[in-house]
Design a protein around this motif. Structure first.
Motif, PDB file in Angstrom:
ATOM      1  N   GLU A  11      -7.244   1.213  -3.403  1.00 14.67           N
ATOM      2  CA  GLU A  11      -6.467   0.401  -2.240  1.00 14.67           C
ATOM      3  C   GLU A  11      -7.748  -0.090  -1.436  1.00 14.67           C
ATOM      4  N   THR A  28      -3.550   8.400  -4.172  1.00 15.72           N
ATOM      5  CA  THR A  28      -3.182   7.945  -3.655  1.00 15.72           C
ATOM      6  C   THR A  28      -3.226   6.449  -2.719  1.00 15.72           C
ATOM      7  N   ASN A  29      -4.640   6.532  -3.404  1.00 14.08           N
ATOM      8  CA  ASN A  29      -5.914   5.678  -3.130  1.00 14.08           C
ATOM      9  C   ASN A  29      -5.446   4.510  -3.829  1.00 14.08           C
ATOM     10  N   THR A  61       3.916   5.526 -10.787  1.00 14.12           N
ATOM     11  CA  THR A  61       4.241   5.476  -9.369  1.00 14.12           C
ATOM     12  C   THR A  61       5.668   5.249  -8.418  1.00 14.12           C
ATOM     13  N   TYR A  88       5.230  11.048  -2.368  1.00  9.56           N
ATOM     14  CA  TYR A  88       4.516  11.931  -2.943  1.00  9.56           C
ATOM     15  C   TYR A  88       4.380  13.304  -3.562  1.00  9.56           C
ATOM     16  N   ARG A 110       0.907  -1.094  -0.282  1.00 10.55           N
ATOM     17  CA  ARG A 110       0.047   0.053  -0.179  1.00 10.55           C
ATOM     18  C   ARG A 110       0.380   1.078   0.053  1.00 10.55           C
ATOM     19  N   ASP A 111       2.209   0.950  -0.167  1.00 10.36           N
ATOM     20  CA  ASP A 111       3.088   2.504  -0.143  1.00 10.36           C
ATOM     21  C   ASP A 111       3.477   3.110  -1.623  1.00 10.36           C
ATOM     22  N   GLU A 112       2.536   2.597  -2.297  1.00 13.18           N
ATOM     23  CA  GLU A 112       2.877   3.829  -3.417  1.00 13.18           C
ATOM     24  C   GLU A 112       1.700   4.830  -3.720  1.00 13.18           C
ATOM     25  N   ALA A 113       1.702   5.458  -5.103  1.00 15.92           N
ATOM     26  CA  ALA A 113       0.967   6.706  -4.584  1.00 15.92           C
ATOM     27  C   ALA A 113       1.060   6.771  -6.401  1.00 15.92           C
ATOM     28  N   HIS A 152       6.900   6.120  -4.527  1.00 19.16           N
ATOM     29  CA  HIS A 152       6.439   5.566  -2.855  1.00 19.16           C
ATOM     30  C   HIS A 152       5.601   6.944  -2.239  1.00 19.16           C
ATOM     31  N   ARG A 153       4.875   6.250  -1.236  1.00 21.32           N
ATOM     32  CA  ARG A 153       4.187   7.520  -1.334  1.00 21.32           C
ATOM     33  C   ARG A 153       4.398   8.560  -0.368  1.00 21.32           C
ATOM     34  N   ASN A 154       5.932   7.805   0.603  1.00 20.91           N
ATOM     35  CA  ASN A 154       6.705   8.949   1.637  1.00 20.91           C
ATOM     36  C   ASN A 154       6.944   9.988   0.056  1.00 20.91           C
TER      37      ASN A 154
END
Ligand code: ASP
Ligand code: MG
Length: 411
Positions: free
Chosen positions: A387, A338-339, A309, A315, A260-263, A311-313
């Motif tokens: 997600e 981000t979902n 995509t 984003y 779930r770490d991607e955006a 990493h969500r960090n």
């Protein structure tokens, strides 16, 4: 008589009682006549505690000093374990990374092992001692203490096994092996008897946290048989090897990984001209942001959409960079999301089977799950989905690829 390297993680040495239990276990192996080298992590939570301490002095401590500090966690556990062994009448000796010359480069907090001189360890083994080595740490050619990155004790274990030509590197942890997928998501997930280095590497980089990625790379490179086992439960665990025998029972898919770490970021209406991918992704990589999946659509009106995509960090940062690029290029718009979640099926069996991807898409279609992006490699197919459908998708795929255990555990 075999030479076995046994690595015990933080939870396995998290208390004095557990360290005593580990000592009992090592003693049993020793009594069978095997030579044993033990690698230990710091007590669970200790490395975090040390890093927090440093951060109370300054936000970004000097990496060299941080290494001096965080390497102390393992120095405690090697001594305690050696004491517990000696107390049981098992001759043992503990060593820091420096003492057994685990030579690394000077990249503090993420150093790479360059060389290990196994001589000192070999002579202790010959003398009948169990050798206990601190994981996670090494020393550079100037004598500075280095560390190998979080979870680095796995790599110490594998590197020692390679250097000593051990028969097996056993990684003892708080799970009893590698599973077809996360058992918290799929109750019918099964422990794998065996998995290849390649598959394990994909599973690890896709989010399975059983082993440090680098340790799997290392094991594959030097062909060190790796076994993941539960520290305090009996069982064969999971063997990770090169072996890819073409058996009839070889499943097509070995596991399902997800994260779930991607955006996702999309830039719309960019001119379809040579160099466009570079123009979009150049500034992203210049900002030190890693890109995972990329999709560029076919243009119809001389413009195209480009989606990737991160990493969500990363984003927020990536969105800013992309917005700038969009303004410069006169692109129509930038959209972020981000979902999303990524689900991947992994298996060397894919090489010899056609239609694996379509079987995956069929299973998702049956659950009315929309696929937003697809990427494939020789032994993996990944999709990005919304997600909220993640768990449903993983369960559906687990069933579709016949990975479900006959009965759920605990039933
Ligand atoms: N103690 C280190 C960490 O917590 C290394 C390890 O446990 O493998 O990351
Ligand atoms: Mg670990």
């Amino acid at each position: 008589m075999a030479l076995i390297v046994q690595k015990f993680g933080g939870t396995s040495v998290g208390t004095v009682e557990r360290i005593e239990q580990v000592a009992e276990k090592v003693k049993k192996f020793r009594e069978r006549g095997d030579d044993i080298v033990v690698v230990v992590s710091a007590m669970s939570g200790e490395t975090n505690r040390l890093i927090d301490l440093a951060k109370q002095i300054c936000d970004q401590p000097v990496p060299r000093e941080l290494d001096v500090m965080v390497s102390t966690g393992e120095q405690v556990t090697i001594a305690l374990l050696a004491m517990a062994l000696i107390k049981r009448g098992v001759p043992a000796v503990s060593y820091t990374g420096n003492q057994v010359r685990i030579l690394t480069d000077s990249a503090h907090t993420k150093a790479r092992i360059l060389h290990i001189d196994g001589q000192r360890i070999q002579s202790d083994l010959k003398a009948g001692r169990v050798v206990v080595v601190a994981g996670f740490q090494g020393v550079d050619d100037k004598g500075n203490i280095t560390t190998l990155g979080r979870g680095g004790s796995d790599t110490t274990g594998v590197a020692l096994a390679a250097a000593l030509k051990a028969d097996e590197c056993q990684i003892y942890t708080d799970v009893d092996g590698v599973y077809t997928t996360d058992p918290r998501v799929v109750a019918k997930a099964q422990r794998l008897e065996k998995i290849t280095f390649e598959e394990m590497l994909e599973m690890a980089s896709l989010g399975s946290k059983v082993l440090q990625i680098r340790s799997v790379e290392f094991a594959g490179k030097y062909n060190v048989p790796l076994r993941v086992l539960h520290s305090f439960q009996e069982g064969p665990g999971t063997l990770i090897t090169l072996d890819e025998e073409e058996s009839m029972e070889q499943p097509i898919i070995s596991g399902i990984a997800f994260n779930r770490d991607e955006a996702k970021l999309t830039i719309r209406g960019v001119p379809d001209t040579p160099g466009i991918a570079f123009k979009i992704l150049g500034p992203i990589s210049a900002a030190n942001i890693e890109v995972d999946m990329i999709v560029q659509n076919v243009a119809h009106d001389m413009t195209t959409d480009f989606t990737f995509t991160v990493h969500r960090n990363d984003y927020t940062n990536a969105l800013k960079v992309l917005q700038n690029t969009a303004n410069e290029m006169g692109a129509r718009e930038v959209i972020g999301d981000t979902n999303i979640a990524k689900v991947s099926i992994v298996g060397v069996g894919m090489r010899s089977h056609a239609g694996v991807a379509s079987r995956m898409f069929e299973a998702l279609a049956k659950e009315s799950i929309n696929i937003q992006m697809i990427s494939t490699s020789e032994i993996k197919v990944s999709v990005v989905i919304e997600e909220k459908y993640l768990e449903l998708a993983v369960r559906a795929l687990h069933t579709a690829f016949e990975l479900d255990a006959p009965t759920a555990r605990g039933e």
